[in-house]
Design a protein around this motif. Structure first.
Motif, PDB file in Angstrom:
ATOM      1  N   VAL A  67       3.056  13.962  -7.344  1.00 13.19           N
ATOM      2  CA  VAL A  67       4.226  13.570  -6.376  1.00 13.19           C
ATOM      3  C   VAL A  67       3.510  13.490  -5.111  1.00 13.19           C
ATOM      4  CG1 VAL A  67       6.487  14.060  -5.255  1.00 13.19           C
ATOM      5  CG2 VAL A  67       6.253  14.307  -7.717  1.00 13.19           C
ATOM      6  N   PRO A  68       2.670  14.540  -4.567  1.00 13.16           N
ATOM      7  CA  PRO A  68       2.382  14.561  -3.341  1.00 13.16           C
ATOM      8  C   PRO A  68       1.192  13.506  -3.064  1.00 13.16           C
ATOM      9  CG  PRO A  68       1.876  16.631  -4.296  1.00 13.16           C
ATOM     10  CD  PRO A  68       2.717  16.011  -5.222  1.00 13.16           C
ATOM     11  N   LEU A  69       0.638  13.212  -4.292  1.00 12.91           N
ATOM     12  CA  LEU A  69      -0.643  12.068  -4.339  1.00 12.91           C
ATOM     13  C   LEU A  69       0.039  10.724  -4.067  1.00 12.91           C
ATOM     14  CD1 LEU A  69      -2.859  13.455  -6.998  1.00 12.91           C
ATOM     15  CD2 LEU A  69      -2.926  13.995  -4.385  1.00 12.91           C
ATOM     16  N   GLN A  70       1.114  10.660  -4.793  1.00 17.17           N
ATOM     17  CA  GLN A  70       1.893   9.112  -4.578  1.00 17.17           C
ATOM     18  C   GLN A  70       2.392   9.182  -3.023  1.00 17.17           C
ATOM     19  OE1 GLN A  70       5.366  10.090  -7.207  1.00 17.17           O
ATOM     20  NE2 GLN A  70       4.148   9.308  -9.042  1.00 17.17           N
ATOM     21  N   VAL A  71       2.965  10.333  -2.516  1.00 21.88           N
ATOM     22  CA  VAL A  71       3.333   9.934  -1.192  1.00 21.88           C
ATOM     23  C   VAL A  71       2.425  10.023  -0.124  1.00 21.88           C
ATOM     24  CG1 VAL A  71       4.633  11.428   0.737  1.00 21.88           C
ATOM     25  CG2 VAL A  71       5.198  11.506  -1.634  1.00 21.88           C
ATOM     26  N   PHE A  72       1.060  10.764  -0.453  1.00 22.85           N
ATOM     27  CA  PHE A  72      -0.054  10.318   0.515  1.00 22.85           C
ATOM     28  C   PHE A  72      -0.402   9.109   0.404  1.00 22.85           C
ATOM     29  CE2 PHE A  72      -4.505  10.229   1.028  1.00 22.85           C
ATOM     30  CZ  PHE A  72      -4.882  11.072   2.107  1.00 22.85           C
ATOM     31  N   ALA A  73      -0.440   8.116  -0.744  1.00 21.26           N
ATOM     32  CA  ALA A  73      -1.052   6.846  -0.694  1.00 21.26           C
ATOM     33  C   ALA A  73      -0.093   6.028   0.030  1.00 21.26           C
ATOM     34  CB  ALA A  73      -1.207   6.545  -2.009  1.00 21.26           C
ATOM     35  N   MET A  74       1.163   6.070  -0.128  1.00 24.50           N
ATOM     36  CA  MET A  74       2.359   5.390   0.342  1.00 24.50           C
ATOM     37  C   MET A  74       2.446   5.796   1.936  1.00 24.50           C
ATOM     38  SD  MET A  74       6.392   5.704  -0.368  1.00 24.50           S
ATOM     39  CE  MET A  74       6.612   7.586   0.315  1.00 24.50           C
ATOM     40  N   GLU A  75       2.148   7.014   2.370  1.00 23.22           N
ATOM     41  CA  GLU A  75       2.338   7.140   3.865  1.00 23.22           C
ATOM     42  C   GLU A  75       0.877   6.511   4.573  1.00 23.22           C
ATOM     43  OE1 GLU A  75       4.738   7.852   5.495  1.00 23.22           O
ATOM     44  OE2 GLU A  75       5.875   9.060   3.863  1.00 23.22           O
ATOM     45  N   LEU A  76      -0.296   6.544   3.927  1.00 22.59           N
ATOM     46  CA  LEU A  76      -1.562   6.024   4.155  1.00 22.59           C
ATOM     47  C   LEU A  76      -1.513   4.653   4.645  1.00 22.59           C
ATOM     48  CD1 LEU A  76      -4.010   7.138   5.606  1.00 22.59           C
ATOM     49  CD2 LEU A  76      -4.976   7.100   3.320  1.00 22.59           C
ATOM     50  N   SER A  77      -0.794   3.829   3.579  1.00 20.33           N
ATOM     51  CA  SER A  77      -0.584   2.621   3.586  1.00 20.33           C
ATOM     52  C   SER A  77       0.471   2.016   4.722  1.00 20.33           C
ATOM     53  CB  SER A  77       0.078   2.270   2.136  1.00 20.33           C
ATOM     54  OG  SER A  77       0.715   0.823   2.371  1.00 20.33           O
ATOM     55  N   GLN A  78       1.253   2.811   5.047  1.00 19.34           N
ATOM     56  CA  GLN A  78       2.042   2.622   6.108  1.00 19.34           C
ATOM     57  C   GLN A  78       1.418   2.976   7.282  1.00 19.34           C
ATOM     58  OE1 GLN A  78       6.317   3.621   5.337  1.00 19.34           O
ATOM     59  NE2 GLN A  78       6.720   3.946   7.496  1.00 19.34           N
ATOM     60  N   ALA A  79       0.776   3.779   7.485  1.00 18.79           N
ATOM     61  CA  ALA A  79       0.024   4.313   8.602  1.00 18.79           C
ATOM     62  C   ALA A  79      -1.016   3.104   9.128  1.00 18.79           C
ATOM     63  CB  ALA A  79      -0.806   5.745   8.516  1.00 18.79           C
ATOM     64  N   LYS A  80      -1.551   2.387   8.044  1.00 15.18           N
ATOM     65  CA  LYS A  80      -2.161   1.419   8.234  1.00 15.18           C
ATOM     66  C   LYS A  80      -1.549   0.025   8.490  1.00 15.18           C
ATOM     67  CE  LYS A  80      -6.260   1.098   6.131  1.00 15.18           C
ATOM     68  NZ  LYS A  80      -7.615   1.220   5.138  1.00 15.18           N
ATOM     69  N   GLY A  81      -0.341  -0.108   8.422  1.00 16.56           N
ATOM     70  CA  GLY A  81       0.477  -1.135   8.456  1.00 16.56           C
ATOM     71  C   GLY A  81       0.439  -2.216   7.412  1.00 16.56           C
ATOM     72  N   LEU A  82       0.110  -1.640   6.438  1.00 18.79           N
ATOM     73  CA  LEU A  82       0.097  -2.581   5.015  1.00 18.79           C
ATOM     74  C   LEU A  82       1.465  -2.581   4.346  1.00 18.79           C
ATOM     75  CD1 LEU A  82      -3.134  -0.885   3.765  1.00 18.79           C
ATOM     76  CD2 LEU A  82      -2.940  -3.220   5.207  1.00 18.79           C
ATOM     77  N   ASP A  83       1.607  -3.618   3.391  1.00 19.06           N
ATOM     78  CA  ASP A  83       2.859  -3.762   2.698  1.00 19.06           C
ATOM     79  C   ASP A  83       2.721  -3.011   1.520  1.00 19.06           C
ATOM     80  OD1 ASP A  83       4.840  -4.629   1.165  1.00 19.06           O
ATOM     81  OD2 ASP A  83       4.711  -6.640   1.259  1.00 19.06           O
ATOM     82  N   VAL A  84       3.673  -1.795   1.434  1.00 17.16           N
ATOM     83  CA  VAL A  84       3.411  -0.928   0.468  1.00 17.16           C
ATOM     84  C   VAL A  84       4.095  -1.300  -0.811  1.00 17.16           C
ATOM     85  CG1 VAL A  84       5.613   0.445   1.209  1.00 17.16           C
ATOM     86  CG2 VAL A  84       3.780   1.604   0.135  1.00 17.16           C
ATOM     87  N   ASP A  85       5.001  -2.046  -0.715  1.00 15.78           N
ATOM     88  CA  ASP A  85       5.746  -2.766  -1.960  1.00 15.78           C
ATOM     89  C   ASP A  85       4.776  -3.703  -2.618  1.00 15.78           C
ATOM     90  OD1 ASP A  85       7.851  -1.027  -1.895  1.00 15.78           O
ATOM     91  OD2 ASP A  85       9.244  -2.256  -0.744  1.00 15.78           O
ATOM     92  N   GLN A  86       4.037  -4.667  -1.893  1.00 13.57           N
ATOM     93  CA  GLN A  86       3.517  -5.781  -2.365  1.00 13.57           C
ATOM     94  C   GLN A  86       1.987  -5.566  -1.954  1.00 13.57           C
ATOM     95  OE1 GLN A  86       4.167  -8.212  -4.138  1.00 13.57           O
ATOM     96  NE2 GLN A  86       6.536  -8.130  -4.432  1.00 13.57           N
ATOM     97  N   PRO A  87       1.222  -4.646  -2.608  1.00 14.85           N
ATOM     98  CA  PRO A  87      -0.273  -4.645  -2.263  1.00 14.85           C
ATOM     99  C   PRO A  87      -0.839  -6.110  -2.349  1.00 14.85           C
ATOM    100  CG  PRO A  87       0.087  -3.021  -3.517  1.00 14.85           C
ATOM    101  CD  PRO A  87       1.524  -3.825  -3.577  1.00 14.85           C
ATOM    102  N   ARG A  88      -1.868  -6.267  -1.602  1.00 12.25           N
ATOM    103  CA  ARG A  88      -2.802  -7.534  -1.754  1.00 12.25           C
ATOM    104  C   ARG A  88      -3.208  -7.927  -3.200  1.00 12.25           C
ATOM    105  NH1 ARG A  88      -7.644  -5.963   2.203  1.00 12.25           N
ATOM    106  NH2 ARG A  88      -8.756  -4.743   0.633  1.00 12.25           N
ATOM    107  N   ASN A  89      -3.059  -8.966  -3.749  1.00 16.02           N
ATOM    108  CA  ASN A  89      -3.841  -9.402  -4.899  1.00 16.02           C
ATOM    109  C   ASN A  89      -3.383  -8.638  -6.300  1.00 16.02           C
ATOM    110  OD1 ASN A  89      -5.795 -10.208  -3.026  1.00 16.02           O
ATOM    111  ND2 ASN A  89      -7.289  -8.596  -3.424  1.00 16.02           N
ATOM    112  N   LEU A  90      -2.071  -8.036  -6.129  1.00 11.20           N
ATOM    113  CA  LEU A  90      -1.440  -7.456  -7.324  1.00 11.20           C
ATOM    114  C   LEU A  90      -0.305  -8.024  -7.804  1.00 11.20           C
ATOM    115  CD1 LEU A  90      -2.461  -3.532  -6.551  1.00 11.20           C
ATOM    116  CD2 LEU A  90      -3.402  -4.975  -8.277  1.00 11.20           C
ATOM    117  N   ALA A  91      -0.061  -7.963  -9.027  1.00  8.57           N
ATOM    118  CA  ALA A  91       1.342  -8.585  -9.595  1.00  8.57           C
ATOM    119  C   ALA A  91       2.075  -7.314 -10.137  1.00  8.57           C
ATOM    120  CB  ALA A  91       1.296  -9.513 -10.168  1.00  8.57           C
ATOM    121  N   LYS A  92       3.369  -7.234  -9.978  1.00  7.08           N
ATOM    122  CA  LYS A  92       4.253  -6.163 -10.972  1.00  7.08           C
ATOM    123  C   LYS A  92       3.672  -6.435 -12.335  1.00  7.08           C
ATOM    124  CE  LYS A  92       6.667  -2.729 -11.250  1.00  7.08           C
ATOM    125  NZ  LYS A  92       5.812  -1.365 -11.085  1.00  7.08           N
ATOM    126  N   SER A  93       3.741  -7.435 -12.910  1.00  2.00           N
ATOM    127  CA  SER A  93       3.510  -7.499 -14.389  1.00  2.00           C
ATOM    128  C   SER A  93       2.213  -8.273 -14.595  1.00  2.00           C
ATOM    129  CB  SER A  93       4.716  -7.596 -15.405  1.00  2.00           C
ATOM    130  OG  SER A  93       5.246  -8.578 -15.215  1.00  2.00           O
TER     131      SER A  93
END
Ligand code: F6R
Length: 369
Positions: free
Chosen positions: A339-365
């Motif tokens: 859990v803290p590892l997920q939160v860390f990645a999510m917060e770092l993404s946000q701190a960098k101003g990135l789109d946390v739900d839709q990272p570049r180059n990736l698709a959900k399925s």
């Protein structure tokens, strides 16, 4: 549909206690595992299984790797975990004692679907662990055990991962009961541990603000390493994957015991290293071994962030930061430590101003090979 949350991922991380609770619901009856979906697998057939091959990709494969430790310990069946795309193209050995277990949140991942089809053509019996009702992979399998995490919208998998481990653990305990490899008290203890997980995840989530602060300080970091051992090893790899996907930071997960076989050369002053510390109550003395790994990397200037259980004081002199998880039996720690590892990645993404739900180059399925 975000229901007031700033992102789907934030919502889905918060929903993890429910994802676990809903996956358990109805499957523990009078202190016994009860999985009606597996009725087509009679007890005799499950007793005859000589080997389990798990096929999955990405985060789902790490759920498989965690479950390997538990299923082998409980049911005494060898378990191998294969990336679906590697399994499919190397003439794997499949005989009638092989059970192929696929894991897929979407149930549509082409590589995993092809692996399941191939396994069936070779005569294997197949069970899928899936989060999406009526998806293609469950339809192509002999049986399906659904995870009940609810729809996962954010590209990065979080609540599906804890639900996958939950379903795999229920399966492992069912197998152990049928095969008579676990004493009734041990089985009851394991089920009680599982049922206590949702509240413990809630406790871990309570520290998210501290983890967020850590991520904000580290917004300029170029590389992060993750170490773990035993069930903490796949969690280290999952932490690294989350960080790559969400924050576009180079990250690698290692087995802590492998450090001196190469990766320790990467340690230089200031290198952040997350360490998933095994419980001091666990067997085989893994705890002091990991504490000594922490000393080794700290002596070389690493900045250590330890994820350690409540009350573990041995890490304090060497860690720059300690994130606490509640006490749980060692096999259940991954459900908390991730859990803290997920939160860390999510917060770092946000701190960098990135789109946390839709990272570049990736698709959900990933419905192409
Ligand atoms: C990571 C992630 C991917 C998926 C992988 C398998 O956050 O989401 O690694 O886990 O693409 O997807 P499913 O489980 O749908 O087969």
């Amino acid at each position: 549909e975000k229901g007031g949350w700033s992102s789907f991922m934030r919502k889905e991380v918060a929903e993890q206690p429910d994802a676990v609770a809903n996956t358990i619901r109805g499957r523990i009856v009078d202190g016994e595992v009860h999985i009606p979906e597996l009725e087509s697998f009679g007890d005799d057939e499950l007793r005859g299984v000589r080997r389990i091959t798990v096929v999955a990709c990405g985060t789902a494969s790490y759920a498989g790797q965690v479950a390997k430790y538990a299923i082998e310990q409980w049911a005494r069946v060898p378990v191998e975990v294969e990336l679906s795309h590697e399994f499919r193209y190397r003439e794997p050995v499949i005989d009638d004692g092989t059970l192929v277990l696929s894991i897929s949140q979407s149930g549509e991942t082409m590589d995993t679907l092809m692996a399941v089809k191939y396994a069936r053509e070779q005569g294997a019996r197949t069970i899928s662990i899936c989060n999406t009702q009526g998806a293609t992979i469950p339809r192509e399998s002999d049986a399906v055990v659904y995870t009940h995490a609810g729809p996962e919208v954010a590209v990065a998998s979080t609540k599906a991962f804890v639900a996958q481990i939950t379903a795999l653990y229920l399966f492992g305990l069912h197998l152990a009961r049928v095969r008579g490899t676990l004493a009734p008290e041990a089985l009851a203890d394991a089920l009680a541990e599982l049922q206590a997980i949702p509240a413990k995840i809630e406790t871990v989530l309570g520290q998210s603000e501290r983890v967020a602060e850590l991520a904000h300080w580290m917004a300029d970091t170029r590389s992060v390493l993750f170490l773990g051992r035993h069930v903490g090893f796949p969690i280290a790899m999952e932490g690294a994957l989350k960080l790559k996907e969400l924050a576009y930071i180079h990250a690698e997960g290692f087995a802590a015991g492998e450090l001196k076989h190469g990766p320790i050369a990467l340690i230089e002053p200031g290198q952040p290293v997350f360490v998933v510390v095994p419980s001091p109550r666990g067997s085989a003395n893994l705890h002091p071994k990991v504490v000594s790994n922490i000393q080794e990397i700290r002596a070389r200037g690493a900045r250590v962030i330890a994820i350690a259980e409540e009350g573990d004081a041995a890490v304090l002199p060497y860690a720059d930061e300690v994130i606490r998880i509640p006490l749980a039996a060692p096999l259940f720690e991954p459900l908390l430590a991730v859990v803290p590892l997920q939160v860390f990645a999510m917060e770092l993404s946000q701190a960098k101003g990135l789109d946390v739900d839709q990272p570049r180059n990736l698709a959900k399925s990933v419905t192409v090979e």
